[in-house]
Each structure stands twice: as C-alpha cells, then as structure tokens.
Design a protein around this motif. Structure first.
Motif, PDB file in Angstrom:
ATOM      1  N   ASN A 260      46.904  38.224  32.319  1.00 48.87           N
ATOM      2  CA  ASN A 260      46.081  37.125  31.825  1.00 48.87           C
ATOM      3  C   ASN A 260      46.040  35.982  32.827  1.00 48.87           C
ATOM      4  N   GLY A 261      44.846  35.602  33.254  1.00 48.04           N
ATOM      5  CA  GLY A 261      44.691  34.441  34.121  1.00 48.04           C
ATOM      6  C   GLY A 261      44.803  33.156  33.323  1.00 48.04           C
ATOM      7  N   MET A 262      45.410  32.128  33.938  1.00 48.38           N
ATOM      8  CA  MET A 262      45.645  30.868  33.222  1.00 48.38           C
ATOM      9  C   MET A 262      44.464  29.906  33.306  1.00 48.38           C
ATOM     10  N   GLY A 263      43.374  30.306  33.951  1.00 49.32           N
ATOM     11  CA  GLY A 263      42.173  29.477  33.970  1.00 49.32           C
ATOM     12  C   GLY A 263      41.607  29.235  35.350  1.00 49.32           C
ATOM     13  N   THR A 265      42.760  31.107  38.261  1.00 47.90           N
ATOM     14  CA  THR A 265      43.223  32.161  39.161  1.00 47.90           C
ATOM     15  C   THR A 265      42.099  33.149  39.441  1.00 47.90           C
ATOM     16  N   PRO A 266      41.782  33.410  40.709  1.00 46.88           N
ATOM     17  CA  PRO A 266      40.719  34.383  41.005  1.00 46.88           C
ATOM     18  C   PRO A 266      41.057  35.768  40.466  1.00 46.88           C
ATOM     19  N   LEU A 267      40.034  36.477  40.049  1.00 46.36           N
ATOM     20  CA  LEU A 267      40.223  37.844  39.571  1.00 46.36           C
ATOM     21  C   LEU A 267      40.864  38.730  40.637  1.00 46.36           C
ATOM     22  N   MET A 268      40.544  38.466  41.888  1.00 48.05           N
ATOM     23  CA  MET A 268      41.153  39.239  42.973  1.00 48.05           C
ATOM     24  C   MET A 268      42.677  39.211  42.861  1.00 48.05           C
ATOM     25  N   GLU A 269      43.216  38.026  42.627  1.00 43.26           N
ATOM     26  CA  GLU A 269      44.664  37.881  42.549  1.00 43.26           C
ATOM     27  C   GLU A 269      45.224  38.529  41.280  1.00 43.26           C
ATOM     28  N   LEU A 270      44.465  38.458  40.191  1.00 35.81           N
ATOM     29  CA  LEU A 270      44.921  39.108  38.960  1.00 35.81           C
ATOM     30  C   LEU A 270      45.006  40.621  39.130  1.00 35.81           C
ATOM     31  N   TYR A 271      44.024  41.187  39.827  1.00 37.52           N
ATOM     32  CA  TYR A 271      44.048  42.640  40.046  1.00 37.52           C
ATOM     33  C   TYR A 271      45.173  43.051  40.990  1.00 37.52           C
ATOM     34  N   ILE A 272      45.500  42.207  41.948  1.00 41.50           N
ATOM     35  CA  ILE A 272      46.646  42.503  42.816  1.00 41.50           C
ATOM     36  C   ILE A 272      47.929  42.502  41.989  1.00 41.50           C
ATOM     37  N   ALA A 273      48.047  41.530  41.068  1.00 38.77           N
ATOM     38  CA  ALA A 273      49.205  41.497  40.182  1.00 38.77           C
ATOM     39  C   ALA A 273      49.224  42.718  39.264  1.00 38.77           C
ATOM     40  N   ASN A 274      48.044  43.116  38.793  1.00 40.25           N
ATOM     41  CA  ASN A 274      47.968  44.283  37.917  1.00 40.25           C
ATOM     42  C   ASN A 274      48.409  45.550  38.639  1.00 40.25           C
ATOM     43  N   ARG A 275      48.038  45.660  39.903  1.00 39.95           N
ATOM     44  CA  ARG A 275      48.462  46.806  40.714  1.00 39.95           C
ATOM     45  C   ARG A 275      49.979  46.919  40.711  1.00 39.95           C
ATOM     46  N   ARG A 276      50.655  45.804  40.949  1.00 38.20           N
ATOM     47  CA  ARG A 276      52.115  45.840  40.994  1.00 38.20           C
ATOM     48  C   ARG A 276      52.704  46.093  39.603  1.00 38.20           C
ATOM     49  N   ALA A 277      52.104  45.516  38.574  1.00 40.09           N
ATOM     50  CA  ALA A 277      52.606  45.738  37.219  1.00 40.09           C
ATOM     51  C   ALA A 277      52.553  47.214  36.855  1.00 40.09           C
ATOM     52  N   LYS A 290      46.972  51.179  27.402  1.00 46.86           N
ATOM     53  CA  LYS A 290      45.812  50.315  27.601  1.00 46.86           C
ATOM     54  C   LYS A 290      46.180  49.249  28.623  1.00 46.86           C
ATOM     55  N   ASN A 291      45.230  48.889  29.479  1.00 46.77           N
ATOM     56  CA  ASN A 291      45.463  47.906  30.524  1.00 46.77           C
ATOM     57  C   ASN A 291      44.309  46.911  30.536  1.00 46.77           C
ATOM     58  N   TYR A 292      44.620  45.639  30.354  1.00 43.92           N
ATOM     59  CA  TYR A 292      43.609  44.588  30.306  1.00 43.92           C
ATOM     60  C   TYR A 292      43.874  43.565  31.407  1.00 43.92           C
ATOM     61  N   VAL A 293      42.830  43.171  32.121  1.00 43.75           N
ATOM     62  CA  VAL A 293      42.933  42.179  33.183  1.00 43.75           C
ATOM     63  C   VAL A 293      41.799  41.178  33.013  1.00 43.75           C
ATOM     64  N   GLY A 294      42.128  39.892  32.994  1.00 37.27           N
ATOM     65  CA  GLY A 294      41.097  38.871  32.857  1.00 37.27           C
ATOM     66  C   GLY A 294      41.690  37.604  32.296  1.00 37.27           C
ATOM     67  N   GLU A 295      40.819  36.721  31.813  1.00 35.23           N
ATOM     68  CA  GLU A 295      41.265  35.487  31.161  1.00 35.23           C
ATOM     69  C   GLU A 295      41.149  35.666  29.659  1.00 35.23           C
ATOM     70  N   PHE A 296      42.284  35.631  28.979  1.00 34.66           N
ATOM     71  CA  PHE A 296      42.326  35.850  27.530  1.00 34.66           C
ATOM     72  C   PHE A 296      42.849  34.623  26.784  1.00 34.66           C
ATOM     73  N   MET A 297      43.808  33.907  27.393  1.00 31.91           N
ATOM     74  CA  MET A 297      44.317  32.663  26.814  1.00 31.91           C
ATOM     75  C   MET A 297      44.758  31.765  27.971  1.00 31.91           C
ATOM     76  N   THR A 308      51.726  40.233  29.560  1.00 30.87           N
ATOM     77  CA  THR A 308      52.056  40.553  28.175  1.00 30.87           C
ATOM     78  C   THR A 308      52.242  42.050  28.036  1.00 30.87           C
ATOM     79  N   ILE A 309      53.310  42.429  27.362  1.00 28.96           N
ATOM     80  CA  ILE A 309      53.575  43.832  27.051  1.00 28.96           C
ATOM     81  C   ILE A 309      53.624  43.991  25.539  1.00 28.96           C
ATOM     82  N   LEU A 310      52.829  44.912  25.011  1.00 29.73           N
ATOM     83  CA  LEU A 310      52.884  45.290  23.596  1.00 29.73           C
ATOM     84  C   LEU A 310      53.409  46.715  23.512  1.00 29.73           C
ATOM     85  N   LYS A 311      54.565  46.877  22.883  1.00 33.80           N
ATOM     86  CA  LYS A 311      55.138  48.206  22.709  1.00 33.80           C
ATOM     87  C   LYS A 311      54.448  48.880  21.534  1.00 33.80           C
TER      88      LYS A 311
END
Length: 469
Positions: A260-263, A265-277, A290-297, A308-311
């Motif tokens: 989740n981007g905090m407002g 943060t470029p999407l490029m950086e979020l996807y780089i973080a998602n790659r590592r996650a 399920k994998n979600y990337v973007g601004e949600f909150m 965020t991790i939902l088990k």
C-alpha cells in the motif's frame, strides 16, 4: 508552507466528496448537509456496512462504497473523526431492516463517535453492531489510540465482510466474518517523507535526507523508530519479519499480500517493494493467494508504504460470484480441449459480467442464460437445431422466460427449466449435426445424443440442484 492543489483549506473535504460523486457514474450520492457518500440504490435488502473516519486517507473510505463492499462512508475533516450525528444519518440512510455493521478503526475519536451513533440508532429501533480493526503491529498505544491502530488491513475487512453481506448472511454472521479477518490481518509501515495538512504551515514531522521512520500510522504521526534509510529490500524484510512473527505465519500458510502506497510513493517503487515481498514470502514457504499493489489507505502525500498480510483459510478465501465465474471460464479455456473449452469459457466470461452478488432472482437467471447463449453463438456461429450444446441451453432459457410470464415461483421455474434442458438434450438424438466434428458424419450423426448438449445439461442440472438445496 507546502504547495496544495486546493481552493479553500476549509472546504477540501466537501469539494472532494462532491468530486467523488461526480466521478461515480451515478452509482453514489452525497447526503444533503453531510460529508457522507452512500450507494444511490441504498437501502439494499441485506446487512448494511458503514465505515469512515478522518479524511486524507483516500481512496479510503469513499472509494469502497459499492456492490460487495460498503453501503456508506462517513468523512470527517482531515485526520479528524466524523461526528455522531453524521454517522447516525448514514445508518438511517442505508438500513433496510436487516441490521447495520459499523467497521471502526481503533482510534479514540472514531470509537467514541461511532459508538455514540450506534446508541442513537438503537434508540430509534435500528439493529446496529460493530467491529474494531487494530491491525498495526508497530505499536500497542499511540497518540490516537489505546491499543493497536487500525490501518490498511481495514480494506480487507470491507471487502470480505461486504462479500458476506452480499451473499445474504445475517448481521451476526457478517460480524463473525469481519472479526475473523481482523484476527488474521497485520500491517506495518514506513515513511521517507512526512505529509502536511491543508491548512498547516509545516509538515507533521521532520526527516533528514538520509532518514526514514519505521512504524508510521496513517494520520501523519511519526513512527516508532527513526533510522538511516536502507535499501527497499532490507526495509521490506524488516516489515515482513515483524508481521509474520506477530501473526504466527508458518510455511505452507496461504496469505493475501497488500503493498500500500502512503500517498506520495511512485508505483514504480511499490512494485519494487512487491517484488521483494514475494521473494521473501516464497523463501519462507508461504503461498501468496492474492497480491494487491497500489494506494488503498493513504496519509495525504506522505512518501512511504505499508505491507499488509491477511492469513487465509477456506472461510476467508471465498471469491465474489463474478470472480468465481471468471476463474471457471479461464479453467475451462485452459484445460478443456477442442471447441468446448472456448465455447464454455466465453459463456462463463459473459456471465461474470452480469451475475449479481445478491440473492438471485428469476430475472437474474434469465439475464445470465441470455448472456451465456450470446457468448456461445458469437464464438461458435451456431443456432438452435444444429445438434450442439445450444439445443439444451436455449430451451432451458425459454422455459425460464415462460415461467416469468406465468408468474411462477423460482423453485417451480428452476424445476421446469431442468425438464426443458433434458428434453432439449434428448431431442438432439434425431438431429443431424451441422456444426463441429460431428458434422463430418452427415446423416450418420442422426441417432446419437450430442455430447455438447449432454455436457450442457449436466452443468445446468448441477447448478439447479445446488441452488435448490
């Protein structure tokens, strides 16, 4: 003072709400006199869901008002809880008599105001219940809470409780589902730059160029630890380590992951973080369902992210009807050879576009059957009487229309539909095939029941038998 694309700092929330409604294509409306967004078709015959809080977290919460999620979102001023009277108005607007569930983030102001609104509603005879989201693992107590904060994990509560409500579940069951999500979701965030309120002269906290804040919240508050900035892979590892330990995630567990981007943060950086996650979770033997990337909150223009991790278990992994039909379509297309895979796949994809998330009516079933027929006819260029699956499906659809014309109840209509499908299938015995491989046989195809018509009957039979249970 930082730059803002606004008119008047005192009117940012009102003007934002008006803009959201204008962009909703007539799906939403604003309640007169309040910064409240509701579904235009509210109240719906189901348990209503309401959330909200201070503004500045967009798309939360207004963007989550709609089918299968919230029925209303109540917006306070920036980072300020809405008042009890506003929340009470939202409750009255969406209550259908089936009860209202309030989804509250664990902040002192939100708790007091939502609970007071619930008491006001109960005094008017409206059944109201509530759940409190507290998914942030960074702190036990903060400037705004007693206990853990409610942050981006709230979006999963909206989604899954909303889906449960759309299935027609009672208030007690919707609440149980929401509480199960809350029990199984955790979040932690980081910021590399703070945010600034519209009317403020300076940012909510300060960071040097080489510093970051770990454990930030969503109201512009600083985190639990200021440290030298690290590479994003190291940051992601640290956030996930804390989340997995707290949630007791182990190898072979199945999870949903939200980056989740905090407002700001470029999407490029979020996807780089998602790659590592993804890499990190895979190394731990954890399955990402399920994998979600973007601004949600978000937190205005704060630069940073939260993970965020939902088990998940079977109860929390259910899909919307639309998603299930899409999945069925893709499974058929990928695994069924010959013409049947593409034909059935097209039918199920068409159905996914129109299938209701609510209790299905006879009108809904007629629309579904028409979409399936249209898809098969477009893909296969066939008509009734050519010894295909359509010779089962078209009579079944016509039977549903006849039942509607004769004002028959749904159960009777479905039983008649199944009989019509069986008759249509059996009638293919005397037909000569003019489509598909069977057409190569010419007159020799007469005397044999069409396999496509048979498979279509079995699908219809399975659906109706399960629907009637």
């Amino acid at each position: 003072m930082g730059k803002k694309l606004i008119n008047d700092p005192e009117k940012v929330v009102q003007e934002m709400i008006e803009g959201i409604v204008m962009a909703s294509n007539q799906r939403l409306e604003k309640l007169d006199g309040y910064n409240i967004i509701v579904r235009k078709d509210a109240p719906i015959e189901k348990v209503a869901l309401i959330s909200g809080g201070g503004s500045g977290h967009e798309p939360a919460h207004a963007a989550y008002v709609g089918e299968g999620m919230l029925d209303a979102a109540v917006a306070g001023d920036v980072f300020t809880s809405p008042t009890p009277d506003a929340i009470f108005e939202a409750v009255k607007a969406v209550d259908s008599g089936n009860g209202v569930l309030l989804i509250i983030k664990n902040y002192t102001g939100d708790l007091m105001n939502f609970e007071m609104a619930a008491e006001m509603a109960e005094a008017e005879g409206i059944e109201v219940d509530q759940v409190v989201v507290n998914d942030d693992v960074a702190v036990e107590d903060s400037l705004y809470t007693t206990g853990r904060r409610g942050v981006a994990g709230t979006v999963f509560v909206h989604k899954i409780a909303g889906a449960k409500s759309a299935q027609g579940a009672a208030l007690k069951e919707v609440k149980r589902t929401a509480e199960k999500v809350i029990k199984n979701v955790r979040t932690k965030g980081v910021a590399i730059n703070p945010c600034q309120l519209p009317a403020a002269e300076k940012s909510t906290f300060s960071l040097a160029e080489d510093e970051m804040e770990m454990g930030i919240g969503i109201h512009g508050e600083p985190g639990t630890e200021k440290m030298k900035i690290k590479k994003v892979d190291q940051i992601v590892d640290s956030l996930l380590e804390d989340i997995l330990i707290d949630l007791k995630v182990k190898s072979d567990d199945r999870v949903a992951l939200m980056v989740n981007g905090m407002g700001g943060t470029p999407l490029m950086e979020l996807y780089i973080a998602n790659r590592r996650a993804n890499q990190f979770l895979e190394s731990k033997g954890v399955e990402i369902y399920k994998n979600y990337v973007g601004e949600f909150m978000t937190s205005l223009e704060m630069e940073g992210l939260s993970l965020t991790i939902l088990k998940l278990d079977e109860d929390l992994s259910f899909e919307s009807r639309s998603e299930l039909f899409k999945l069925t379509a893709m499974t058929l297309i990928s695994n069924v050879g010959g013409a049947s895979g593409p034909l059935y796949g097209t039918a199920f994809l068409n159905i996914s576009k129109v299938i209701s998330e609510y209790e299905l009516s006879l009108d809904d079933l007629i629309e579904v059957s028409e979409e399936a027929i249209a898809g098969i006819q477009k893909r296969g260029k066939a008509e009734a009487g050519e010894k295909t699956m359509l010779d089962t499906i078209i009579p079944a659809a016509e039977s549903l229309k006849n039942s509607r014309a004769n004002n028959l109840d749904l159960n009777t209509a479905l039983n008649n539909c199944l009989k019509a499908a069986a008759e249509g299938m059996e009638n293919t015995v005397e037909m000569q095939a003019t489509k598909g491989r069977a057409s190569y046989l010419g007159e020799r195809s007469i005397g044999h029941q069409d396999p496509g018509a048979t498979s279509a009957y079995l699908m219809i039979k399975t659906f109706i038998e399960n629907f009637l249970k």
